[in-house]
Design a protein around this motif. Structure first.
Motif, PDB file in Angstrom:
ATOM      1  N   ILE A  49       0.842  -1.205   0.000  1.00 33.07           N
ATOM      2  CA  ILE A  49       0.000   0.000   0.000  1.00 33.07           C
ATOM      3  C   ILE A  49       0.874   1.251   0.000  1.00 33.07           C
ATOM      4  O   ILE A  49       0.559   2.235  -0.673  1.00 33.07           O
ATOM      5  CB  ILE A  49      -0.965  -0.005   1.203  1.00 33.07           C
ATOM      6  CG1 ILE A  49      -1.847  -1.254   1.172  1.00 33.07           C
ATOM      7  CG2 ILE A  49      -1.862   1.240   1.178  1.00 33.07           C
ATOM      8  CD1 ILE A  49      -2.674  -1.464   2.434  1.00 33.07           C
ATOM      9  N   LEU A  50       1.983   1.231   0.729  1.00 30.79           N
ATOM     10  CA  LEU A  50       2.913   2.372   0.707  1.00 30.79           C
ATOM     11  C   LEU A  50       3.425   2.637  -0.702  1.00 30.79           C
ATOM     12  O   LEU A  50       3.558   3.793  -1.122  1.00 30.79           O
ATOM     13  CB  LEU A  50       4.097   2.116   1.647  1.00 30.79           C
ATOM     14  CG  LEU A  50       3.885   2.353   3.138  1.00 30.79           C
ATOM     15  CD1 LEU A  50       5.098   1.860   3.921  1.00 30.79           C
ATOM     16  CD2 LEU A  50       3.628   3.831   3.441  1.00 30.79           C
ATOM     17  N   ALA A 262      -4.343  -0.962   5.714  1.00 30.89           N
ATOM     18  CA  ALA A 262      -4.482   0.380   5.136  1.00 30.89           C
ATOM     19  C   ALA A 262      -4.441   1.430   6.235  1.00 30.89           C
ATOM     20  O   ALA A 262      -3.838   2.501   6.064  1.00 30.89           O
ATOM     21  CB  ALA A 262      -5.786   0.481   4.345  1.00 30.89           C
ATOM     22  N   PHE A 263      -5.081   1.131   7.380  1.00 28.08           N
ATOM     23  CA  PHE A 263      -5.054   2.059   8.514  1.00 28.08           C
ATOM     24  C   PHE A 263      -3.607   2.309   8.948  1.00 28.08           C
ATOM     25  O   PHE A 263      -3.171   3.468   9.079  1.00 28.08           O
ATOM     26  CB  PHE A 263      -5.864   1.475   9.683  1.00 28.08           C
ATOM     27  CG  PHE A 263      -6.295   2.482  10.709  1.00 28.08           C
ATOM     28  CD1 PHE A 263      -5.379   3.329  11.329  1.00 28.08           C
ATOM     29  CD2 PHE A 263      -7.623   2.584  11.079  1.00 28.08           C
ATOM     30  CE1 PHE A 263      -5.776   4.258  12.278  1.00 28.08           C
ATOM     31  CE2 PHE A 263      -8.040   3.515  12.023  1.00 28.08           C
ATOM     32  CZ  PHE A 263      -7.111   4.348  12.622  1.00 28.08           C
ATOM     33  N   MET A 264      -2.855   1.239   9.136  1.00 26.47           N
ATOM     34  CA  MET A 264      -1.461   1.383   9.558  1.00 26.47           C
ATOM     35  C   MET A 264      -0.652   2.150   8.510  1.00 26.47           C
ATOM     36  O   MET A 264       0.168   3.014   8.854  1.00 26.47           O
ATOM     37  CB  MET A 264      -0.839   0.011   9.805  1.00 26.47           C
ATOM     38  CG  MET A 264       0.616   0.075  10.277  1.00 26.47           C
ATOM     39  SD  MET A 264       0.812   0.869  11.896  1.00 26.47           S
ATOM     40  CE  MET A 264       0.596  -0.560  12.978  1.00 26.47           C
ATOM     41  N   THR A 265      -0.907   1.884   7.244  1.00 25.55           N
ATOM     42  CA  THR A 265      -0.183   2.571   6.176  1.00 25.55           C
ATOM     43  C   THR A 265      -0.472   4.066   6.196  1.00 25.55           C
ATOM     44  O   THR A 265       0.440   4.890   6.028  1.00 25.55           O
ATOM     45  CB  THR A 265      -0.565   1.990   4.801  1.00 25.55           C
ATOM     46  OG1 THR A 265      -0.340   0.577   4.808  1.00 25.55           O
ATOM     47  CG2 THR A 265       0.256   2.630   3.698  1.00 25.55           C
ATOM     48  N   HIS A 269       2.391   6.887   6.651  1.00 25.91           N
ATOM     49  CA  HIS A 269       2.576   7.937   5.643  1.00 25.91           C
ATOM     50  C   HIS A 269       2.450   9.320   6.264  1.00 25.91           C
ATOM     51  O   HIS A 269       3.228  10.231   5.962  1.00 25.91           O
ATOM     52  CB  HIS A 269       1.574   7.770   4.506  1.00 25.91           C
ATOM     53  CG  HIS A 269       1.801   8.697   3.363  1.00 25.91           C
ATOM     54  ND1 HIS A 269       1.256   9.968   3.314  1.00 25.91           N
ATOM     55  CD2 HIS A 269       2.545   8.567   2.224  1.00 25.91           C
ATOM     56  CE1 HIS A 269       1.639  10.564   2.207  1.00 25.91           C
ATOM     57  NE2 HIS A 269       2.426   9.743   1.532  1.00 25.91           N
ATOM     58  N   SER A 270       1.484   9.491   7.150  1.00 29.34           N
ATOM     59  CA  SER A 270       1.284  10.784   7.805  1.00 29.34           C
ATOM     60  C   SER A 270       2.481  11.145   8.671  1.00 29.34           C
ATOM     61  O   SER A 270       2.936  12.297   8.680  1.00 29.34           O
ATOM     62  CB  SER A 270       0.012  10.755   8.654  1.00 29.34           C
ATOM     63  OG  SER A 270      -0.236  12.010   9.248  1.00 29.34           O
ATOM     64  N   LYS A 283      -6.192  10.091  12.072  1.00 26.85           N
ATOM     65  CA  LYS A 283      -7.247  10.512  11.136  1.00 26.85           C
ATOM     66  C   LYS A 283      -6.934  10.038   9.720  1.00 26.85           C
ATOM     67  O   LYS A 283      -7.809   9.531   9.010  1.00 26.85           O
ATOM     68  CB  LYS A 283      -7.401  12.033  11.161  1.00 26.85           C
ATOM     69  CG  LYS A 283      -7.976  12.586  12.460  1.00 26.85           C
ATOM     70  CD  LYS A 283      -7.984  14.115  12.429  1.00 26.85           C
ATOM     71  CE  LYS A 283      -8.516  14.691  13.737  1.00 26.85           C
ATOM     72  NZ  LYS A 283      -8.449  16.185  13.735  1.00 26.85           N
ATOM     73  N   ARG A 284      -5.695  10.187   9.311  1.00 18.76           N
ATOM     74  CA  ARG A 284      -5.313   9.764   7.963  1.00 18.76           C
ATOM     75  C   ARG A 284      -5.321   8.233   7.847  1.00 18.76           C
ATOM     76  O   ARG A 284      -5.619   7.688   6.783  1.00 18.76           O
ATOM     77  CB  ARG A 284      -3.957  10.351   7.585  1.00 18.76           C
ATOM     78  CG  ARG A 284      -3.978  11.879   7.488  1.00 18.76           C
ATOM     79  CD  ARG A 284      -2.689  12.453   6.941  1.00 18.76           C
ATOM     80  NE  ARG A 284      -2.496  12.107   5.543  1.00 18.76           N
ATOM     81  CZ  ARG A 284      -3.054  12.747   4.520  1.00 18.76           C
ATOM     82  NH1 ARG A 284      -3.849  13.769   4.733  1.00 18.76           N
ATOM     83  NH2 ARG A 284      -2.817  12.363   3.280  1.00 18.76           N
ATOM     84  N   GLY A 285      -5.015   7.568   8.949  1.00 18.25           N
ATOM     85  CA  GLY A 285      -5.116   6.112   8.951  1.00 18.25           C
ATOM     86  C   GLY A 285      -6.554   5.658   8.790  1.00 18.25           C
ATOM     87  O   GLY A 285      -6.855   4.737   8.007  1.00 18.25           O
TER      88      GLY A 285
END
Length: 319
Positions: A49-50, A262-265, A269-270, A283-285
């Protein structure tokens, strides 16, 4: 290179879509697109996902046998942003099977145990880990522990990360994860509560149970704790408070595959961009997880998908 992901027990994931799936009955998969084979394991999923978000990363862990070769080849084919540094072992890498029923809104998962890791394999892995750690700023350690590796491994790896002044992200369940949490070496901790709602010897049922567990994680030294409370809600804790994130729309249970990764990614990323704002990272997760839930299988999401879903959930402060 920004991120190193560690998947100690990777898998070849087989996802099969079967409408009206029932135990003890014959089912035929008629549509070729309803049977998908992907490299798997929580850390590998984060790497994939990254790469879709444009982040260069290194994926490492243990792979073995023919299935292990297939997993590594497929990881490399997904994106040239992923560098692999796996240690190859004698026994076969495991296979995981997920039977998704979109009509019944169910996911039935069957996960194998994985190969035996010998002491020489582990020593080789630690050496490679230390080399890779010197080249990155963020390390994700996710998933189950294979046979032959003791429960101190998550603590050992995350301590090396934090001792280097870098950020550690960990997702897991059981003694290995809890030992690392209590040692205060995990920056971002996400218990994997899919198979059992048991954490720190307590069964979690009510919201208060999740809040208490989240507090314990923060008090142990983590900066961000993420606990999946329900299909459409997560308990988020930082050193500034505790919140409940709840999606505005219904999430189909059959669409949950890959949402945790996806949450962890999204969090990783944030924090690459702003490592000090843990609530923003959460929030971004959450936005990344909601974006992933739009698909029935594991799909690459984009930065635009994350931005689009930043207002797809409500936030309520609990404490």
């Amino acid at each position: 290179m920004d991120v190193l992901t560690v998947t100690l027990n990777p898998a070849l994931d087989r996802e099969i879509i079967v409408e009206n799936f029932k135990i003890n009955e014959f089912h035929r998969v008629k549509n070729p697109s309803h049977s998908v084979m992907d490299p798997g394991g929580k850390g590998i999923n984060v790497s994939v996902i990254l790469s879709g978000l444009g982040v260069r990363n290194v994926a490492m862990g243990f792979l073995g046998g023919y299935i292990g070769k297939v997993v590594e080849e497929r990881v490399r084919l997904i994106s040239d942003l992923i560098t692999t540094a796996f240690v190859h072992v004698e026994e076969e890498t495991r296979e995981n099977i997920a039977i998704v029923d979109p009509l019944g809104e169910t996911i039935t998962e069957i996960n194998s145990s994985g190969p035996l890791i010998k002491p020489d394999d582990l020593r080789m892995f630690i050496r490679r880990f230390e080399v890779a750690l010197s080249r990155v700023k963020h390390v994700v350690v996710s998933g189950s522990i294979p046979r032959g590796v003791d429960n101190e491994i998550c603590k050992t790896l995350c301590k090396k990360v934090t001792d280097s002044g870098k950020i550690s992200f960990a997702e897991g369940i059981g003694p290995a994860f809890e030992i690392a949490v209590e040692a205060g070496v995990i920056t971002v901790a996400r218990p994997d509560l899919r198979s059992r709602k048991l954490l720190f010897a307590e069964t979690m049922v009510e919201l208060e149970d999740y809040v208490r567990a989240a507090k314990k994680i923060i008090e142990s030294g983590s900066r961000l704790a993420i606990l999946s409370y329900a299909i459409e809600g997560d308990v988020i804790a930082t050193r500034d408070g505790i919140w409940l994130f709840k999606t505005k729309a219904h999430i189909d249970r059959s669409h949950l595959l890959g949402t945790g990764d996806a949450f962890m990614t999204g969090v990783v990323h944030s924090m690459i961009e702003n490592e000090n704002d843990c609530l923003l990272a959460a929030k971004r997760g959450m936005a990344a997880a909601v974006a992933e839930a739009e698909y029935i299988g594991k799909e690459l999401i984009s930065l635009e998908d994350i931005e689009r879903h930043l207002d797809s959930f409500d936030i309520r402060k609990l404490e």
